[in-house]
Scaffold this active site. Structure first.
Site, PDB file in Angstrom:
ATOM      1  N   THR A 120      -0.077  -6.996  -2.235  1.00  0.00           N
ATOM      2  CA  THR A 120       1.191  -7.165  -1.531  1.00  0.00           C
ATOM      3  C   THR A 120       0.949  -7.813  -0.176  1.00  0.00           C
ATOM      4  OG1 THR A 120       1.140  -5.095  -0.260  1.00  0.00           O
ATOM      5  CG2 THR A 120       1.990  -4.977  -2.519  1.00  0.00           C
ATOM      6  N   ASP A 121       1.947  -8.524   0.320  1.00  0.00           N
ATOM      7  CA  ASP A 121       1.898  -8.875   1.729  1.00  0.00           C
ATOM      8  C   ASP A 121       2.020  -7.576   2.523  1.00  0.00           C
ATOM      9  OD1 ASP A 121       1.764 -10.329   4.070  1.00  0.00           O
ATOM     10  OD2 ASP A 121       3.183 -11.848   3.392  1.00  0.00           O
ATOM     11  N   CYS A 122       1.613  -7.622   3.778  1.00  0.00           N
ATOM     12  CA  CYS A 122       1.402  -6.376   4.518  1.00  0.00           C
ATOM     13  C   CYS A 122       2.722  -5.697   4.890  1.00  0.00           C
ATOM     14  CB  CYS A 122       0.569  -6.665   5.754  1.00  0.00           C
ATOM     15  SG  CYS A 122      -1.057  -7.310   5.285  1.00  0.00           S
TER      16      CYS A 122
END
Length: 746
Positions: free
Chosen positions: A274-276
């Site tokens: 995932t993106d953060c």
């Protein structure tokens, strides 16, 4: 206070033991099967998973993984960056920002850059590991490259990409991944990551809630090809899903993107990250700036894992035990994603004895070595784009007086862009010019103007120098304080995006004042050279009018000042090409939030831009002649060879980026005006000619239908070969006439 000596010795021994535990356990002979290198990676992974508790499994699926001491497993953090050099981790070679690498149009150079970066990454990791340091930005999993399409110049993170064209992005991105991951059959040098999957290019302020709507045709013609190339050709180890939704589903649970396309169509075997903080957007309500697809963290974590995402940048996966208790997910489903993720660490050799792979021996002396600094300078030289030259360039380096000015002349910030490392020897543009001129020459420097606000003092001593100097070199543009990622661009009022396309007005005012002063004596007008820094298109219409020469230098890295000086004084001829179209104004573009490609980029624009894609002048002239094609009529399954003679008709040695474009003249659906299909960079001495050949596969003649499927239709195709895209504006600005051919596909 008196200290018991026996107690002191005991504490000291415990401290030494703690500091050395990482090195000891890493080299210790392990009896557990997952340490046995004679077993397959799948066998080792399954053995390890079988030994973990549920809580331990979950802890290993978030970016910052704790040590598991009973199994002698060290802590590890997956989060690391290497966009244009190892970032946020200490001293490293700072290469030009990614958009500058895109401007070189040179995949071989991209491979050499990423190979150097991965050498430095391994060297740094070896030092950290030896000391028992296992912190964020210290690992071997790099969330690089960003292969989103720079579809709109307002996007602040466009500087991280290789430009607006899917073919160029695929070509540079594939080479970059191969250099990062290395060519060892048993080990990854580092693990690369293709991001942000998919259809992601702003607005930054809305990215946590935004739904990007793209037709099937736009998906497969523009937004997905680079990801497909990195997966199928470069075997990229990981893919990062974006914050936003695409066509109504958040990207990190998007069945079409992750399951149907990435896993099934492209057969991707690596892990998805995932993106953060992206999972938090799932349970944040829509009126609170999220997607609002579920109401709890446990629901969100279960949904993302079940969608095929192995790694959470953040801590939302700590709700997975709760999700199991609520029947939202099974431990078997968690095991499957953990197994995919752990394979990456095994491929990197993180569970093997030190010395098991050749990368363990890379010494720290490679970091910012003379060879890597030279490479950084080469990239910067090849990235610089000459936009205008009335004959003033190249400059002599022995003039009586030079005046260097402007908000970015002495700035180290403009060398960096975003996602950067640090360096003890960053050469500013002022420093590069100062070092290049002769001892008898005088140089005066004044800031002259602020980056983006007017001077309060009405008196400005700087402008007078434009009238009494042999040349004024003014360094204007933007920096990452004005454009970049949400949270990083601290002087941006639009979360890093550039909703105002113009140069800051105070900079233009200063340039106008310099021009007036330089023109005070009509019989002896003084020239002005403008250098522009930045990572995105800017409205340079007035700069083009006021300046005698204009150089676009991007964010040129640690050797930026020396590279700019080499170009200014003719040590090297400029050869960079624009990887993105510069519109005349934002009025030429659709709304920022509109993800339709109609009217965007050189492929779909039907108006004349300020500067076209692929454009860039040189200090010499090139001609294209003798164009030949191996067959005028080919079947849909045949390759065809295109050959053209390129001649340097000027007086200066220079590189030329030869570009080949294809246009479908009789398609049954809307198709691009023309599209880039091949690139070759050639170096030619003054007066020299070379024959340049391209082999085109049937893919060059494919069209994308409205449903996203690809086909080759019978008909006529025009092939253009030259030093720019075939837009009319290219030739108005001085690009050489292109060679043209027609091929019939039957």
């Amino acid at each position: 206070m008196r200290i018991n000596s026996r107690y002191f010795v005991l504490v000291l021994l415990l401290f030494i033991d703690f500091c050395c535990v990482g090195q000891i356990t890493a080299n210790k002979n392990q009896s557990m099967a997952f340490y046995n290198t004679s077993l397959s990676i799948d066998e080792r992974v399954q053995d390890l998973i079988s030994r973990l508790t549920l809580e331990e499994k979950v802890s290993q699926m978030m970016n910052s993984t704790p040590a598991i001491e009973r199994l002698n497993i060290l802590s590890y953090d997956y989060w690391n960056e290497a966009l244009h050099g190892v970032g946020r981790s200490g001293v490293a070679t700072i290469f030009p920002q990614a958009i500058g690498l895109g401007a070189t149009f040179d995949s071989d150079l991209a491979y050499r850059v990423s190979s150097a970066i991965s050498d430095e990454a391994r060297a740094m990791y070896n030092v950290f590991n030896d000391k028992g340091y296992h912190f964020q930005y210290g690992g071997l999993t790099f969330w690089t490259p960003n292969i989103n399409i720079f579809r709109d110049p307002r996007w602040g993170r466009g500087q991280e990409t290789y430009g607006e064209d899917p073919f160029l992005t695929s070509t540079i991105g594939t080479a970059f991944v191969k250099g990062l991951q290395g060519d060892n059959p048993n080990y990854l040098k580092t693990a690369a990551c293709a991001k942000h999957f998919a259809v992601h290019s702003g607005p930054e302020k809305l990215r946590h809630e935004f739904n990007a709507e793209a037709t099937a045709k736009d998906l497969w013609e523009t937004y997905l090809p680079a990801f497909q190339s990195l997966v199928e050709e470069a075997q990229v180890e990981s893919v990062m899903c974006a914050y936003n939704s695409t066509n109504g589903e958040p990207c990190c649970s998007n069945k079409y993107l992750i399951s149907d396309v990435l896993r099934k169509q492209w057969n991707f075997k690596g892990h998805v990250v995932t993106d953060c903080g992206a999972i938090a957007d799932f349970f944040a309500a829509k009126d609170k700036g999220g997607h609002g697809v579920v109401t709890t963290k446990a629901e969100a974590a279960a949904l993302v894992v079940k969608s095929g995402v192995s790694l959470n940048c953040g801590n939302s996966y700590d709700a997975l035990p709760e999700a199991i208790n609520k029947g939202l997910i099974t431990e078997k489903e968690i095991d499957a994603q953990l197994g995919t993720l752990l394979k990456t660490r095994f491929k990197l050799g993180l569970f093997d004895k030190i010395g098991s792979n050749p990368y363990d021996a890379i010494p720290y002396k490679v970091v910012n070595s003379p060879e890597h600094r030279a490479l950084a300078k080469e990239v910067a030289q090849k990235s610089i784009v000459l936009l205008k030259n009335n004959g003033i360039l190249p400059l002599r380096n022995d003039l009586q007086k030079y005046f260097v000015t402007g908000p970015n002349a002495s700035s180290t910030e403009v060398l960096l862009g975003n996602y950067y490392g640090i360096n003890p020897n960053m050469v500013t543009i002022l420093e590069g010019i100062t070092a290049a001129i002769k001892p008898q020459s005088k140089l005066e420097y004044r800031l002259g103007a602020m980056l983006n606000k007017p001077s309060i003092n009405p008196i400005n001593y700087a402008t007078g120098n434009a009238g009494n100097s042999d040349v004024t070199i003014v360094v204007l543009g933007v920096s990452s304080t004005l454009e970049g990622e949400e949270g990083d661009s601290i002087d941006s009022n639009s979360a890093g995006d550039r909703l105002n396309y113009d140069l800051p007005e105070n900079q233009i005012e200063y340039l106008r004042d310099l021009r007036k002063t330089a023109n005070k004596k009509p019989e002896n007008k003084k020239p002005i050279v403008v250098i522009i820094t930045g990572g995105s298109p800017i409205n340079l219409a007035e700069v083009q009018e006021l300046a005698d020469a204009v150089l676009l230098v991007w964010y040129p890295g640690e050797e930026g000042g020396n590279a700019v000086a080499d170009i200014l004084f003719g040590k090297v001829a400029p050869s960079g090409k624009l990887p993105i179209t510069f519109p005349k104004s934002l009025d030429q573009l659709p709304p920022f939030e509109d993800y339709s490609m109609k009217g965007r980029t050189y492929k779909y624009m039907n108006v004349d831009p300020m500067y076209p894609f692929g454009f860039g002048l040189s200090y010499t002239n090139f001609t294209y002649s003798g164009a030949k094609i191996s067959k005028n009529k080919i079947s849909k399954k045949e390759d065809v060879t295109v050959t053209v003679k390129v001649t340097n008709t000027g007086q200066v040695k220079s590189d030329e980026v030869v570009q080949l474009y294809v246009s479908d003249l009789k398609a049954s659906v809307d198709v691009p005006n023309f599209q880039l299909n091949a690139i070759k960079r050639v170096s030619l001495e003054a007066g020299e000619s070379k024959e340049v050949s391209f082999q085109l596969t049937p893919k060059a003649f494919e069209i994308v239908k409205m449903d996203g499927s690809k086909t080759i239709e019978s008909g006529e195709f025009k092939i253009y070969v030259g030093g720019s895209s075939p837009m009319k504006r290219s030739f108005e600005l001085g690009a050489p006439k292109m060679a043209e051919l027609v091929v019939n596909v039957k």
